[in-house]
Design an enzyme around this catalytic site. Sequence first.
Site, short mmCIF file in Angstrom:
data_model
loop_
_atom_site.label_atom_id
_atom_site.label_comp_id
_atom_site.label_asym_id
_atom_site.label_seq_id
_atom_site.Cartn_x
_atom_site.Cartn_y
_atom_site.Cartn_z
N GLY A 311 0.79 -1.21 0.00
CA GLY A 311 0.00 0.00 0.00
C GLY A 311 0.83 1.26 0.00
O GLY A 311 0.34 2.33 -0.39
N ALA A 312 2.09 1.13 0.44
CA ALA A 312 2.97 2.30 0.53
C ALA A 312 4.41 1.83 0.53
O ALA A 312 4.69 0.67 0.85
CB ALA A 312 2.67 3.12 1.78
N ASN A 315 10.43 5.03 0.22
CA ASN A 315 11.53 5.70 -0.48
C ASN A 315 12.01 6.90 0.34
O ASN A 315 11.21 7.73 0.76
CB ASN A 315 11.06 6.18 -1.85
CG ASN A 315 10.27 5.12 -2.59
OD1 ASN A 315 10.78 4.07 -2.92
ND2 ASN A 315 9.00 5.41 -2.84
N HIS A 347 4.05 4.29 9.89
CA HIS A 347 4.89 3.15 9.50
C HIS A 347 5.97 3.60 8.52
O HIS A 347 7.17 3.34 8.71
CB HIS A 347 4.02 2.06 8.87
CG HIS A 347 4.76 0.83 8.47
ND1 HIS A 347 4.74 -0.32 9.21
CD2 HIS A 347 5.54 0.56 7.39
CE1 HIS A 347 5.47 -1.25 8.61
NE2 HIS A 347 5.97 -0.73 7.50
N GLU A 348 5.56 4.28 7.45
CA GLU A 348 6.53 4.67 6.42
C GLU A 348 7.50 5.74 6.92
O GLU A 348 8.68 5.73 6.54
CB GLU A 348 5.79 5.18 5.18
CG GLU A 348 4.82 4.18 4.56
CD GLU A 348 5.43 2.83 4.28
OE1 GLU A 348 6.63 2.76 3.94
OE2 GLU A 348 4.71 1.82 4.38
N GLU A 370 10.78 -4.08 8.64
CA GLU A 370 9.33 -4.14 8.72
C GLU A 370 8.79 -4.39 10.12
O GLU A 370 7.77 -3.82 10.51
CB GLU A 370 8.81 -5.20 7.75
CG GLU A 370 9.18 -4.95 6.29
CD GLU A 370 8.66 -3.62 5.76
OE1 GLU A 370 7.82 -2.97 6.42
OE2 GLU A 370 9.11 -3.21 4.66
#
Length: 897
Positions: A311-312, A315, A347-348, A370
């Site tokens: 989903g994401a 980068n 999260h990202e 992760e």
Amino acid sequence: MHRTPTPRFRRSQLAAAVLALAAVTAFSAGHAAPAAKYASASHSPGTTTQLPRGVTPLHYILSITPDAAASTFKGAAAIKVAVDTPTASITFNTLNLAFAAAAIEGAGGSKQVTRKIDIDADKQTATVHFAEPLAKGEYLLRIDYTGKIGTQATGLFSLDYDTPQGRQRALYTQFENSDARSMLPSWDEPDYKATFALDVVVPSSQMAVGNMPIASSEELGNGMKHVYFATTPRMSTYLLFFGLGDFERATKMADGTELGVITKKGALAQSRFALDESAALLREYNDYFGVRYPLPKLDNIAAPGRSQFFGAMENWGAVFTFEYGLLLDPAISTQSDKENIYTTLSHEMAHQWFGDLVTMRWWDDLWLNEGFASWMESRTTERLHPEWNTTLSKVGGRESAMSQDALRTTHPVVQRIATVEQASQAFDGITYQKGKAVISMLEAYVGADTWRTAVRSYMRKHAYGNTVSDDLWREVDAAAGKPVSAIAHDFTLQPGVPMITVGDAVCRKGNTRVTLTQTEFSKDQPDKKPLSWKVPVIASTVGNGKLARVLVKNGKATLNVPGCGALLVNAGQSGYYRTLYAPAGTHALAGSFARLAPIDQLGLLADSQSLGMAGLQDPAAFLELVKATPLSADPQVLGRVAGSLNGLYEQYAGDTARQQAFARFAMARLAPMMAQTGWEAHAGEASSVATLRGRLIAILGDMGEPGVIAEARRRYAASEQDPSAMPAPLRRTILGVVAQHADAATWEQLHARAQQEKTPLVKNQLYDLLASTDDAALAQRALALALTDEPGVTNSPAMISRVSRRHPELAFDFALAHLEQVNARIDASSRSRYFPRLAAGSAQPEMIAKLEAYAQANLPASARGDADSSVAGIKYRIKVRTERLPAVDAWLAKQTG
């Protein structure tokens, strides 16, 4: 797991680049990094690599000219490399690139044109050969090439979307785990970190986005411009990003960093929540990690469409997210959407440290990325949004991991990865959710302050570098002053779920004494010899509140707990293990269930159901807890009860009489919850109540409760004249009930809506609804529709997956019958996951043979992990139906008899 001149280098540009390489700077003023981080790099000894050792990339100068309409691009790379051992050839990764020319330049202007270039498609490598061997030293390798722009979210890809002005196309990149090689010749492995200077030739009217801010831009005429991005810090290839399209950008400053959100034109207003929250998150992470975010900007880029597999993507400095994971549309968004957006964002952004600043050395340690990002997202959400009470969600995450980890097909958190396909399959519940649960357990064991001290030290020592798990455990051991790594190794280097069996408790002089025995919880290996873990256990007695702690070692421990009430093991639910009580202990906890903290109610419900379905205790024990759950329980506990009952209901699929008998019990239990919650939101209600409302409507609709179906249909019909009949928080839920029970006329009406819709988020949802029907004939129509151009290429696989939720056999057979067409809509590295997951919900013995035949014919042995897991899940589902549901039937008969 949410873009005219050719790009050949001008001679002056190349000369300037060579001179600049010795003193590359990665940041704007105020973001300088130690020069040593950029001067040179060597491949870490002992690290897995699929490339020959001896040549290491230091810096990439990359020029890209995309032709979005033709779905092609031209590229030129000038790569500064360090040759450690004399060689007459250089091998690097490549995938679907066509090379026009290659040359190498050394000190003093020496130059060789390549003698030949060999491509190994199976290994995804190219080898350039030179007439004269290269001596040890630094060189500039120049390569001109062309490539293709794909339509699935991998490599450099395009996404088409509708607007009121017509069809638009945007370009994005997705390189994790091993797809940077499809846009640039590269050492496409995480340990080969280098700096990147990207420039692109693109239409003047469009916005180009990269990891770093734009350093300069010049108009070229003919509607084109040349955009140069600032040089990145030293990073792995899979974190490189390029985006191009008809975009808008909103910004704000936080802690000296420019934060941005980038959307397609017209959607910027929906990004305000993400932009505001990213500022608070950045401040929190800067403080927690003790290392400030090092880049001058951090963009979150929202893209229409979707992928079946992520989903994401984190980068560095340019997080890519599909729109549903970043934008809040007031017409359709729910409280759950808002919380999910925050989870994705947190999260990202956590990855900007765990993953980007410090990167795992090889995919074996993917969980360092992760698992930690998953843990940080939960920790930070609990801290910054306590009103959502997301602490309770950690039980659900742990259960997700255990459901996979208790099957014979599981794997350790740290697993051996040998191929690209295996790396792709590593993005699973063990890596994310078990990793997160183990971190939570260890943090609870050493204390939050100690854990943070260790994380800060880890970040400082390994910034811009690569690590393995033991690099972290050394810091934890040092901060805690005890060998925490011994516990960590047990839970990360071996698979499976420990089980703590609680003996009969004896209470004397105000304290409860009990013996704990460690075995192993398995769903499909009842006679398996248990592994051994060192298990941190926290316990309490109900009503006392004081905690007792013990480390279960060598299979046993004795625990003394203050108080004489019912004994609760895994109090607070930080432990990653199942708890099996003696019958007297189970009975005592059932009698005290209403007095337990909500998180412990959730943990007890989860353990009881799983142990019952595995045959380790009477399945009726779980149903007794369901009966003991009061209506005054936390909404998330009530939601867990509803979800568990729905799961049992679905186990009866195909046996109408027995399923309806169970449904009568379940609906009678859920009806008071629905009456209490109601269809209308109340002023000041908790966000968890809004979430529960939608969940109850969906579950009761799934079970066929006549009143809920009738009300959903009434509201759907009334919405034509009164949009408030389907308020935004319930719109998707109501439509879901209507679509599930649709007749042909209603299905066609929804189809017409989908065809007319221009908003990508809404359009995607409508095509999902068409694939959500109970009616097999309509599901077949949805499958046929999925392979047309109408839904859009990113919706096609999603529709087939959605059909598989209710009709796994139908969806799998259809996909297999149209194998070539379906494969064309899925990125190649993920096909080994897609087909097995279509079959995963089946409980038919015939599906096992079909799935095994598919895997044998289409997948290499190293890429069958998902197929094996699906087969194991199907076998377990059959076992539950034949061996466990009769006990549930008997319990139901007693309730109604």
